[in-house]
Design an enzyme around this catalytic site. Structure first.
Site, PDB file in Angstrom:
ATOM      1  N   ASP A  17       0.743  -1.289  -0.220  1.00 21.72           N
ATOM      2  CA  ASP A  17       0.142  -0.154   0.115  1.00 21.72           C
ATOM      3  C   ASP A  17       0.804   1.227  -0.120  1.00 21.72           C
ATOM      4  O   ASP A  17       0.595   2.252  -0.857  1.00 21.72           O
ATOM      5  CB  ASP A  17      -0.938  -0.089   1.123  1.00 21.72           C
ATOM      6  CG  ASP A  17      -2.143  -1.096   0.933  1.00 21.72           C
ATOM      7  OD1 ASP A  17      -3.091  -0.670  -0.061  1.00 21.72           O
ATOM      8  OD2 ASP A  17      -2.180  -2.047   1.484  1.00 21.72           O
ATOM      9  N   ARG A  39       1.930   6.534  16.506  1.00 18.52           N
ATOM     10  CA  ARG A  39       1.446   7.356  15.455  1.00 18.52           C
ATOM     11  C   ARG A  39       2.107   8.878  15.934  1.00 18.52           C
ATOM     12  O   ARG A  39       2.447   9.360  14.881  1.00 18.52           O
ATOM     13  CB  ARG A  39      -0.154   7.301  15.401  1.00 18.52           C
ATOM     14  CG  ARG A  39      -0.329   5.837  14.960  1.00 18.52           C
ATOM     15  CD  ARG A  39       0.408   5.516  13.919  1.00 18.52           C
ATOM     16  NE  ARG A  39      -0.131   4.004  13.364  1.00 18.52           N
ATOM     17  CZ  ARG A  39       0.511   2.954  13.272  1.00 18.52           C
ATOM     18  NH1 ARG A  39       2.033   3.058  13.329  1.00 18.52           N
ATOM     19  NH2 ARG A  39       0.081   1.915  12.681  1.00 18.52           N
ATOM     20  N   ASP A  59      -5.679   4.936  12.550  1.00 19.15           N
ATOM     21  CA  ASP A  59      -4.378   5.522  12.414  1.00 19.15           C
ATOM     22  C   ASP A  59      -4.445   6.875  11.563  1.00 19.15           C
ATOM     23  O   ASP A  59      -3.883   7.590  11.794  1.00 19.15           O
ATOM     24  CB  ASP A  59      -3.518   4.330  11.754  1.00 19.15           C
ATOM     25  CG  ASP A  59      -3.076   3.328  12.813  1.00 19.15           C
ATOM     26  OD1 ASP A  59      -2.863   3.510  13.933  1.00 19.15           O
ATOM     27  OD2 ASP A  59      -3.157   2.179  12.424  1.00 19.15           O
ATOM     28  N   SER A  99      -4.107  -8.442   8.711  1.00 13.20           N
ATOM     29  CA  SER A  99      -3.483  -7.266   8.590  1.00 13.20           C
ATOM     30  C   SER A  99      -2.831  -7.010  10.026  1.00 13.20           C
ATOM     31  O   SER A  99      -3.642  -7.172  10.948  1.00 13.20           O
ATOM     32  CB  SER A  99      -4.669  -6.064   8.505  1.00 13.20           C
ATOM     33  OG  SER A  99      -4.226  -4.991   8.797  1.00 13.20           O
TER      34      SER A  99
END
Ligand code: ARG
Length: 401
Positions: A16, A97, A126, A177
């Site tokens: 991605d 993050r 996120d 994932s």
């Protein structure tokens, strides 16, 4: 919104974020993509990731070791805050993050970029954390989010990448994932999407199953100074080594797995599997030491504010006035949190065996004891209870009339 010329992209090396590179150039008209890959202890080799970004069309590919600040400035404050989102999830992904976001902003300034970008989809937490943190740190920077906008399926994304020489993922084996860093793993998708199905053993990597965990228990001692863990079994360790050791010990004994239904910021309930052995162990030990060293009223209010702190961090407000204010409340309380906690690790359990503080214990043996050393004034209890219970007696008397 004007076009961005130079963009700093948060880069993982996965399909991605790799596809984001040509996509930003072709579809967004970006002239230069600078990628940044952070080492948060996830164990990936960074050199191949750097090479991959250049092959996908990046002009520059940067990497940075953020492990130490991640543990010292994000994980340790979370331990001091006993931070558990919805009472359970210790924020292993969420804590990374704001750190990545702040580094992205710094790099954008260094290379004179006019935008930053990330590859988060539109249904996760996120994206919220990145966008909100970047907005708080650099309101003038544009945030480009190709994966939120391109509307391509997994297959289409891979096909798009192949047009630009981005190889399809080699192993199709795991349909999961996964997000990974030194604090833990988060696993979603595949068969986990049925919340009634037990997670298959293959999703776990940091923790033993109950079956494989040693039959013999292991007793350990974790020491704290000013609310920070500083030693295990009397051996002083730097923060990163300490987390690694806590991960190993707890994981070896099968402690630190979570299987929860979690409420995302975007309103979705999702089924999450986590492995966060060290962080959960340290929070457990820290809570225990606080029970010995903090006064009842401070403990009670801190417990409530811990919940707020965890919500804020989960929801993307690491950089916010309320978060700062809560830290301001927590800080002086942590000066009291010195001592050690004894824990037995055994077959998925972390059982508290004892707690001690030579300098800050508020436990007074002569008050607590049932022996003849007792100095508590039993007679005073009568007058205290007379007043304490007065409202109840008045209420009962009035009700009878
Ligand atoms: N639900 C967790 C959180 O919000 C984990 C997210 C995992 N992220 C990912 N990109 N797979 O913190």
């Amino acid at each position: 919104m004007g076009r961005a010329k130079k963009v700093v992209l948060a880069y993982s090396g996965g399909v991605d974020t790799s596809v984001c590179i040509p996509y930003l150039i072709k579809e967004y008209g970006v002239e230069e993509v600078v990628t940044f890959a952070a080492d948060l202890g996830q164990g990936d080799e960074l050199a191949p990731i750097q090479k991959k970004a250049i092959e996908a069309g990046a002009t520059r590919s940067l990497v940075g070791d953020l492990i130490q600040p991640f543990i010292e400035k994000f994980a340790f404050p979370a331990i001091r805050a006993n931070a558990l989102y919805e009472g359970r999830y210790p924020l292993s992904t969420a804590l990374a993050r704001p750190l990545i976001a702040s580094r992205l902003v710094e790099i954008a300034r260094e290379v004179d970029a006019d935008a930053v970008a990330h590859g988060c989809t539109g249904k996760g937490n996120d994206q919220v954390r990145f966008d909100v943190a970047i907005g708080a740190l650099a309101p003038d920077l544009k945030v480009l989010t190709p994966a939120r906008e391109w509307g391509m399926s997994r297959e289409e994304t891979i096909a798009y990448g192949e047009r630009f020489g981005i190889p399809a993922p080699v192993s199709k084996k795991a349909p999961y994932s996964i997000d990974l860093n030194l604090l833990g793993r988060s696993v979603e998708a595949g068969s986990l999407e049925d919340p009634f199905l037990p997670p298959p053993e293959e999703v776990f990597e940091m923790t033993s199953s109950i079956d494989n965990a040693p039959n013999t228990p292991q007793d350990i001692e974790i020491s704290f100074e000013d609310g920070n863990p500083v030693a295990i079994d009397g051996e002083r360790l730097d923060p990163v080594t300490l987390i690694r050791k806590a991960n190993f010990l707890a994981g070896h004994h099968g402690f630190g797995r979570l299987d929860i239904i979690e409420n995302r910021v975007v309103g979705i309930k999702s089924r999450e599997i986590y492995e966060t052995p060290g962080l959960l162990l340290l929070i457990r030990a820290h809570q225990e030491l606080e029970s010995l060293t903090l006064s009842a009223d401070v403990l009670r209010l801190k417990n409530q504010l811990e919940r707020e702190w965890a919500d804020l961090v989960y929801q993307g407000f690491w950089f916010s006035p309320l978060k700062d204010a809560l830290d301001g409340f927590f800080e002086p309380t942590q000066n009291q949190v010195n001592g050690c906690v004894r824990i037995r690790l055994h077959k998925g359990n972390a059982i508290i065996l004892g707690r001690n503080s030579n300098t800050n214990s508020l436990y007074m043996p002569t008050m607590a004891t049932y022996s003849s050393d007792d100095i508590f004034d039993h007679q005073s209890a009568e007058g205290f209870i007379y007043i304490w219970g007065l409202p109840s007696r008045i209420w009962a008397a009035v009700k009878k009339e």
